[in-house]
Each structure stands twice: as C-alpha cells, then as structure tokens.
Design a protein around this motif. Structure first.
Motif: not given
Ligand code: MSK
Length: 654
Positions: A236, A242, A303, A394, A396
């Motif tokens: 996510a 996000v 997220p 953002r 991962q």
C-alpha cells in the motif's frame, strides 16, 4: 524554522501551509507550552488536596511526608495503570463485539479467521469438538470477558509464555490475577496514604503492565484477528500524498478496528459512490492515521496518511471531508483545526465526545447503516471545500507480518517454525532482534529518532519489528519494502532475501505489540537461544514515546525479560533511586530493565551492546560484520548530511 520540527518532507511542507493558513499545530504549541520541569521529572504529587506538592530543591517531602522516591514511583505506577486500562478496555470491546457476532446480533460482521478462532479456543480452554463456529466464538468471547473480572488465580494467557518465565512470575508474585483487578489495585495503592514503598509500588506496576501485555492487549489482537482476519503481507502507499484532490477523503483515526472495518466495506457501496459523484467528487477515498490506520493498512491495504503528529496537518490540506475518530491519541486540536475548514470531525465511541465534534455513536448491531451515515456526512461536506494543498509525497510499503505469517514464512503450512531465525542469530548472520515501536512526541524532531534508529539497527544486521507510529514512520520512508535491503547489513540481507521478508517487519498497531511477545516466546522455545525471553539477544525501543500506554507496554516487555529503552526524556528523573530500581532492580527481579535515554545514537549503542552481551552469555560467536560479506556495516553517526538523509540519499560521510 519548520525544517527541524519534522524529518518528514510532507509534514515540513504542511507546517508551512498551516502557518500560512493560521492553523495551530502541536509543533507550534510545543514551543509555547513548555513542559513543567517538576511534573516532567515525576516530582509533582497531586494525589490529595494538601498539595500539589513539588519536590524540588530543598523540598524533599510532601505535606504528608511522602519522599521523592514514593512520589516518582506513584506517578509512574499511575501512568502504567492508565495505559493498561486503555488497552484493556479496547480488548473488552473486542470481546463484546465477538459475543454479539457469535449471537447473531451484529450481522454486518462475521468470524473471518476460523483457524485463529480454534487456536485461541485452545489457549482459553474452550471445547471445540462437534460445536459450531458460533458456539465456539461465544464461549471464546465469554472466557475472554471473564479474564477482565477475574479475582483470583492468574490470567490464562500467561501459559503462552516460556515455562521459565511463568515460573519466575509465580515465584516473584508478578503473575496478574485479573485484568481489571491489577489496574484497580494500582490506583488504590497510589491513593493518598496507601502504598509508600517505592520498590513495592513499582513491583505492582510490573504486575499491572503484565495484565495489559498478556491480558487486555493480547486479547484485543487475537479477537480482532478472529473477527477481521489475521494479517498477511500487503502492499500500500503511505503519507499525505494518499489524499486525493478529486475524491471525498475520509481519515480514520484512533485504535479500535470495528468502525474502520465497516467503513472499508461501505466506501465501496455503489449508492454512496453515486452520491459522491452527484456532489462533484470522482469517488470516496478512505485513508488511515495512527493505529486505526495500521489496523486497516495491514488487513486491507488501505493507505495510511500519517502518524500521531500529523493529524491536524492532514486537516490543513483542506482536502479532508471527515476525520472519524474512536479513542486514544486524538488531539482536541483537530476540532479547532477543522473549524477553519469544511472538515467534519466525527466521534463514534460512547466513551468519547469532543466539544465541537459531531457525535455519531457506533453500535456494532447497526454497523453498515451507521458507517453509511458517516460516509454520507463526509460526502455532504465535499461541496464546501475551498483551497486544497496536498503534498505530493507518498511511499510504498509492505505490511502485515503477523507472528503466524512469520512462522509460516520460515517453514510453510505444515512445518511453521522460528528455526531459520534462531539458526541465523546463532551463526551470526543476524546479530539480534529489536522491536522499535511507539509514538511521536512534539518535543523531539518528528520521526527523526524512529528512522535513524531503525536504519542503524538494520545496517548492523539487527532484524527489526515495528508497530504503532514507528511503523507508520518506517512506512513513510520506504523502510518497509524489500528495496531497503540495500541498507541492511550483509548477513541480515542474505537471510531476509532467502526467507522473502524485508529487514523491517510491520507487525501492526499498539495492542499488536503482543505479537512481538509471541515472537519472542517462539524464539525462546524454538531452542538454541536459551530458554527464556531474557536470554535472547533482543531489545525493545520507544524512541519518541509520549503516551501512558507506551509506559504500560514498556513495563510489560521488562516484566517479560526485555531490555527496554525509551527516548525523549525520563518521567522518573526526579528520583535516582527509582531510576536504579527500574533498571538494576528490575533486572535482578525479572531479567528486564527500563532506561530513558534522550540521545538516539546512545540508544543504538546501548542496544547493540546489550545484544552482544546476550550473545556472549549464550556462548555464541561474537558478531563479526565482515564474516559473511564485505562489511556494509557502519557506525552510528556515519550519515551523510541531514539534507541528503532526508532526501533519501544514504551515502556515507567523506
Ligand atoms: S497511535 S499510543 S501515538 S504509537 Fe497507537 Fe501512535 Fe503512540 Fe498513539
């Protein structure tokens, strides 16, 4: 000046936005509201109205004659009781939800993990032969509830600890009798004129904390897994990026997974999506924050927008239609921030109201209906949006390493074990293990200690497990992905690549620290690393703690045999004797100790020294970073510049 308030580029950007928009944040308030130095050190006694008595300078006693040792120990004991109460109440709620589901009263939830139900039934002594899932679920819930009100004997889950640990708890009178009983007794003992022996008070603080770790919290984790599924690895994204500019953004914040689970289902309701479109949005975007965020991140890959210190700044993006909160770690400042935007702050727990927030009281018997109402409320706010600024940041993440999954990864479905981990600690590929967990604190640079400590540990071939806001911090810097192998020591990297796990393992929310207790137990009983948790080359670290819950967690790890290091500052600085009792004294009592060390570099040094000392005690070869490959193991302080480090460039100095 926002540079050093946070290590996180998204937070740094949002601090500037908040400043421009006149939004008050904990970062600003920490500058204007300096901690009281007497309360900070645990030296203020306000347990009766002859005080508050401030034991500083020439004042060595309270009006009642209480000494600094007594006052400091009482304050620590009360904090542990409050933290244990919070976790215990969370566990109780999960038991009540399971009971309602098993009785068919909460039809929007099911028992999702039947395998875990059978396993937990086994621990709790619930008969499973020839019985339906509902019957077993009801009995599991009832036995769990009885653990809260138990008056005599000892908690059932203590038998999940290594045999030697159980014997130690019984021998030293540390075995908790009932979850609620130990909390109540801690409050009673610290009432004016009651327990006035620091060592005796602190002894009960450990027993109370054990009722949290091997009671309330462990039940909360187990029952959540039964109801909502045991986590397995999921990918996510994380951080403010996000949030979506063109969708209705709903932030879920708090701790209990019951509301978030219903929200996860209902955001996909076609009728609600159509309703969102009718208001000009392209869809509905659910994101998490803090531990509610961790719960839905690890079970559904929802997220996560940020950790504890980021809650008001999320609202300052102007992109949040609703922040839905249950309990614990919710700053009252979110309502003040929301007033400046179109954001609805919605409280859902019968235990929690915040002045100025909308209250939609949740009832698991009407879960989807109420989740729908909450989502509609958020959608209705969308047309009132004004200027939006979302940092384009953002990362991962790979999350969801339950202890069950870790055992499976190391041996498969039929031969799950911790043998590969133990063998590789024995042969020195892995130097040891660390749990790095806990909060953010506005009096330290946000996320800096979390990230620095985790990176230093994996560079030194220490495998890291993480929960809570440390886990979210790791998520934001790419430390929860296989790519981070590049920064791991060669031995650790080899093992992680073979097993197929990252060197930093996300194990969940605050209550899920009990998953770490289970891992430690499995390591201790697997063989080759002694017979008890206190034999293991392992440490626990809470670099940026702030919550009473963190003190409860720290104390149950100590009572389970761990060396625990807290950053930030010491709440027992007012008494050298109490500092000695919780370190040397507790080590003699139960093999674990608690220390407060504000310098993250020293935390790393102490942690590695402890791991090496435990290796030596086990008669393992001394850790040699050059044994398995050309050394990539660096010493603390070898970072490139601050700016490079923040930008994700991990090159060394010089
Ligand atoms: S949310 S207790 S700030 S970890 Fe569990 Fe984060 Fe600490 Fe709350």
């Amino acid at each position: 000046m926002t540079e050093r308030k946070s290590f996180d580029p998204a937070t740094t950007e949002m601090l500037e936005v908040a400043q421009a928009r006149g939004v008050s944040t904990p970062f600003d308030r920490a500058e204007t509201t300096k901690p009281c130095p007497i309360g900070h050190d645990g030296s203020c006694c306000k347990h009766c109205f002859m005080g508050p008595c401030r034991l500083v300078g020439k004042t060595t006693m309270g009006v009642c004659g209480a000494t600094a040792e007594t006052v400091v120990a009482r304050n620590l004991g009360r904090a542990v009781a409050a933290g244990s109460a919070a976790h215990g109440d969370h566990g109780r709620n999960m038991a009540l939800t399971l009971l309602a589901v098993a009785h068919g009263e909460a039809k929007d939830y099911q028992i999702k993990d039947e395998r875990k139900l059978y396993r937990v039934a086994g621990f709790l002594g619930v008969d499973t032969a020839g019985r339906s899932i509902q019957e077993i679920g009801a009995d599991v819930a009832q036995v769990a509830l009885d653990e809260f009100g138990r008056q005599e004997g000892e908690l059932i889950y203590l038998k999940r600890a290594p045999q030697k640990r159980q014997e130690l708890w019984r021998r030293t009178n540390l075995a908790p009798r009932g979850i609620d009983r130990e909390v109540v007794e801690m409050m009673h003992r610290t009432n004016m004129g009651t327990d006035q022996d620091a060592e005796h008070i602190l002894h009960h603080a450990l027993r109370c904390a054990l009722a949290d770790g091997w009671g309330g919290s462990m039940l909360a984790t187990d029952l959540s897994d039964i109801l909502f599924g045991t986590p397995g690895p999921l990918a996510a994204p994380g951080n403010y990026g996000v949030l979506k500019e063109d969708e209705v953004n709903i932030v879920i914040h708090g701790h209990e997974p019951t509301v978030p689970e219903a929200m996860v289902v209902m955001v996909n309701d076609p009728e609600l999506i159509e309703y969102a479109r009718s208001k000009g949005a392209k869809g509905i975007n659910l994101v998490g924050m803090c531990c509610s965020g961790n719960e839905i991140l690890m079970r559904h890959g929802i997220p996560v927008a940020g950790n504890f210190l980021q809650q008001e700044l999320a609202i300052a993006t102007g992109a949040v239609e609703a922040m839905v909160v249950d309990y614990q770690c919710i700053m009252q400042g979110v309502v003040q921030a929301a007033r400046q935007f179109h954001t609805q702050v919605i409280t859902t727990s019968p235990k929690v109201k915040i002045e100025g927030a909308m209250h939609i009281e949740f009832d698991e018997r009407r879960a989807n209906e109420l989740a729908k109402l909450i989502i509609r409320t958020a959608i209705d706010a969308f047309p009132n949006r004004k200027e939006v600024q979302i940092p384009d940041v953002r990362d991962q993440v790979v999350v969801g390493f339950s202890h069950e999954y870790l055992a499976y990864m190391q041996g498969g479905f039929y031969r799950e074990s911790f043998r590969p981990l133990n063998d590789n600690i024995r042969n020195g590929r892995i130097r040891g293990a660390a749990g790095v967990v806990g909060c953010n604190n506005a009096h330290t640079t946000h996320d800096l200690s979390h990230i620095s400590i985790v990176k230093e540990l994996i560079k030194n071939d220490v495998v890291v497990v993480t929960t809570g806001c440390d886990a979210v911090a790791c998520a934001k810097y790419g430390l929860l992905t296989p790519e981070v192998m590049e920064y791991a020591g060669p031995g650790l990297r080899e093992v992680c690549e073979t097993i197929g796990v990252p060197p930093v393992l996300h194990m969940g929310s605050c209550v899920d620290n009990t998953r770490i207790l289970t891992v430690l137990t499995q390591m201790a009983t697997e063989g080759g690393l002694g017979e008890d948790i206190s034999d293991l080359p392992a440490v626990g670290i809470a670099p940026e703690w702030m919550s009473e819950k963190a003190l409860g967690i720290g104390c149950y790890f100590v009572a389970s045999g761990c060396y625990v290091l807290f950053g930030v500052g010491s709440p027992v600085a007012g008494s050298p004797e109490v500092q000695r009792l919780i370190s040397q004294g507790w080590e003699e009592l139960c093999g674990g100790k608690l220390e407060f060390e504000p310098d993250w570099r020293k935390i790393v040094e102490k942690a590695l020294a402890h791991i090496d000392a435990k290796r030596a005690a086990l008669k393992l070869d001394a850790y040699d970073p050059r044994r398995y490959a050309r050394s990539q193991t660096y010493l603390p302080g070898d970072y490139a510049s601050w700016e490079d480090f923040r930008a994700g460039k991990y090159s060394l100095k010089g």
